[in-house]
Design an enzyme around this catalytic site. Sequence first.
Site, PDB file in Angstrom:
ATOM      1  N   ASP A  96      -7.082   4.571  15.700  1.00 57.94           N
ATOM      2  CA  ASP A  96      -7.482   4.392  14.102  1.00 57.94           C
ATOM      3  C   ASP A  96      -8.306   3.316  14.177  1.00 57.94           C
ATOM      4  O   ASP A  96      -8.043   2.185  13.251  1.00 57.94           O
ATOM      5  CB  ASP A  96      -6.546   4.508  13.383  1.00 57.94           C
ATOM      6  CG  ASP A  96      -6.898   4.487  11.788  1.00 57.94           C
ATOM      7  OD1 ASP A  96      -5.969   4.403  10.919  1.00 57.94           O
ATOM      8  OD2 ASP A  96      -8.130   5.067  11.726  1.00 57.94           O
ATOM      9  N   GLN A 155       0.762  -1.335  -0.057  1.00 64.01           N
ATOM     10  CA  GLN A 155       0.039  -0.100   0.162  1.00 64.01           C
ATOM     11  C   GLN A 155       0.842   1.116   0.043  1.00 64.01           C
ATOM     12  O   GLN A 155       1.738   1.266   0.626  1.00 64.01           O
ATOM     13  CB  GLN A 155      -0.894  -0.040   1.335  1.00 64.01           C
ATOM     14  CG  GLN A 155      -2.076   0.819   1.179  1.00 64.01           C
ATOM     15  CD  GLN A 155      -2.731   0.913   2.527  1.00 64.01           C
ATOM     16  OE1 GLN A 155      -2.991  -0.072   3.233  1.00 64.01           O
ATOM     17  NE2 GLN A 155      -3.400   1.906   2.878  1.00 64.01           N
ATOM     18  N   GLN A 156       0.432   2.248  -0.617  1.00 68.03           N
ATOM     19  CA  GLN A 156       1.245   3.241  -0.878  1.00 68.03           C
ATOM     20  C   GLN A 156       0.386   4.614  -0.051  1.00 68.03           C
ATOM     21  O   GLN A 156      -0.260   5.202  -0.844  1.00 68.03           O
ATOM     22  CB  GLN A 156       1.384   4.056  -2.444  1.00 68.03           C
ATOM     23  CG  GLN A 156       2.700   4.602  -2.446  1.00 68.03           C
ATOM     24  CD  GLN A 156       2.890   4.551  -3.942  1.00 68.03           C
ATOM     25  OE1 GLN A 156       2.829   3.544  -4.797  1.00 68.03           O
ATOM     26  NE2 GLN A 156       3.527   5.587  -4.447  1.00 68.03           N
ATOM     27  N   GLY A 157       0.224   4.523   1.161  1.00 70.63           N
ATOM     28  CA  GLY A 157      -0.475   5.407   1.787  1.00 70.63           C
ATOM     29  C   GLY A 157      -0.031   6.783   1.882  1.00 70.63           C
ATOM     30  O   GLY A 157       0.939   7.087   1.556  1.00 70.63           O
ATOM     31  N   ALA A 158      -0.703   7.829   2.650  1.00 65.46           N
ATOM     32  CA  ALA A 158      -0.228   9.198   2.759  1.00 65.46           C
ATOM     33  C   ALA A 158       0.810   9.232   3.928  1.00 65.46           C
ATOM     34  O   ALA A 158       1.849   9.928   3.960  1.00 65.46           O
ATOM     35  CB  ALA A 158      -1.454  10.154   2.835  1.00 65.46           C
ATOM     36  N   LYS A 185       7.094  -0.945   7.132  1.00 68.12           N
ATOM     37  CA  LYS A 185       6.435   0.283   6.904  1.00 68.12           C
ATOM     38  C   LYS A 185       7.423   1.397   6.901  1.00 68.12           C
ATOM     39  O   LYS A 185       8.128   1.675   7.831  1.00 68.12           O
ATOM     40  CB  LYS A 185       5.652   0.386   8.246  1.00 68.12           C
ATOM     41  CG  LYS A 185       4.428  -0.304   8.101  1.00 68.12           C
ATOM     42  CD  LYS A 185       3.425  -0.169   9.490  1.00 68.12           C
ATOM     43  CE  LYS A 185       2.467   1.108   9.310  1.00 68.12           C
ATOM     44  NZ  LYS A 185       1.519   0.883  10.397  1.00 68.12           N
ATOM     45  N   ALA A 221       2.711   6.248   5.274  1.00 72.43           N
ATOM     46  CA  ALA A 221       3.642   5.504   4.864  1.00 72.43           C
ATOM     47  C   ALA A 221       3.510   4.626   3.665  1.00 72.43           C
ATOM     48  O   ALA A 221       2.328   4.175   3.163  1.00 72.43           O
ATOM     49  CB  ALA A 221       4.011   4.616   6.167  1.00 72.43           C
ATOM     50  N   VAL A 254       3.807   0.672   2.712  1.00 71.35           N
ATOM     51  CA  VAL A 254       3.767  -0.656   3.316  1.00 71.35           C
ATOM     52  C   VAL A 254       4.225  -1.707   2.295  1.00 71.35           C
ATOM     53  O   VAL A 254       3.463  -1.720   1.093  1.00 71.35           O
ATOM     54  CB  VAL A 254       2.371  -1.142   3.736  1.00 71.35           C
ATOM     55  CG1 VAL A 254       2.330  -2.000   4.284  1.00 71.35           C
ATOM     56  CG2 VAL A 254       2.025   0.132   4.899  1.00 71.35           C
TER      57      VAL A 254
END
Lengths: 268, 167
Positions: free
Chosen positions: A177, A55-58, A75, A60, A62
């Site tokens: 979260d 995953q390319q989150g805002a 991460k 981090a 992953v």
Amino acid sequence: MAAAQAEAGGERSVPAGPAGPAKGAVGAAGPAVNHPEAAEEELSPPPLPGLQLVQQGAEAHVYRGLFLGRKAVAKLRVPKRYRHPALEERLSRRRTTQEARSLLRCRRAGIPAPAVYFVDYVTNSIYLEDIVDSVTVQDHIYSVQRSGNDTSSLQDLAEKMGELLARMHDEDIIHGDLTTANLLLRPPVEKLDLVLIDFGLSFISGLPEDKGVDLYVLEKAFISTHPDTEVMFKALLKSYAATSKKSGPVIKKLDEVRLRGRKRSMIG
Amino acid sequence: MERTHQLELFPNYNVTLLLFRHVKNAAALRKKAMEGSLEGALINPAMIVDPFQILVAANKAVHLQQIDKMKTRTLYAEIIFNLSPNNNISDAFKKFGISDSDTAVLIVLLDSYKTVNLEDIASQVEGQQVSLDELPHLTDTARVKKSCSFRICLVPQSRLCLAVTRR
């Protein structure tokens, strides 16, 4: 002066772009999105064998890969270039520390969470245990609701969730979260073997207010992601209250927070 | 028989583990290691549940050495220190290092730019080298649990965050 301003204006627009499409869909980005994505590509992936971007989150990036012979999750925090560097460093460091500390605290108390393999305080990255072949509770609820044979298994799941959260809060760990996507079920799913993940926004606190808010976040996530699950959440709260020794004030605060919530009429 | 693993994050480093049983000269070995004439970490296999623990400890030790933040004076001492859940260096050595009366020894070698001579190290041990697969037989689970104060009994693989307990 004008050129510098134009440059600054140009730079500011680039980070705003990837925040939308980059989240979630990896590899599905079309040619139009490639240019803004270049700003995020600055983060070099860890040199782990069998590396896969998850995953390319805002916050981090992953990745999954093999670390010291074991399946692991890496991460890597995304540096926010628009922040002042000193602030960026401090914030990143604090977030990483909090995440590592909460995970370790869970582990010591016997609360199921991924094991921490390595914390790099220089790059602010964490290498964790990969819970293999797991399903998120979110996906599980979807599939159960879709297939139709419903309520009883979901009620049991809700009870287990309530128990787990009670134990976590009794250790004064606030997840920060709580969503059904941050709760995993180890295989086989019927065993209801839950694991908490993603402690990136977590912190340590004994305040009923913080615990109440933690539950409120989950309630909101529940209602918005899973329709017709009010009964399930009730069961969750019931088992939370039964398991936690300090649940009274927490539930009270939860009610207060609910009243406080958005778009509430301020009559009286 | 021995096991070698390359540290992915530090590709110049290879960690080699050698396990010995029926060791007669533990005292001499310990002295050599303390003097520095034996380049390796001598660990008590009774306290080790899985070789992964050692890899994690070694990985952290190398990382700290590279940023000059080791708590002990040598890389090998740092590995032993990292195995311990608490912050006391001499306590770590007492628990995870070898004592003069031990009959089993786990030797950890780290080679980066200079290669390590396995035969040389092995020849100094008066004992029988065995495969790492025998490690579970040597683990003293009761002792391990006691030193680590976990509230519930966990599956061996899960215990490994111990090495990472310190900030």
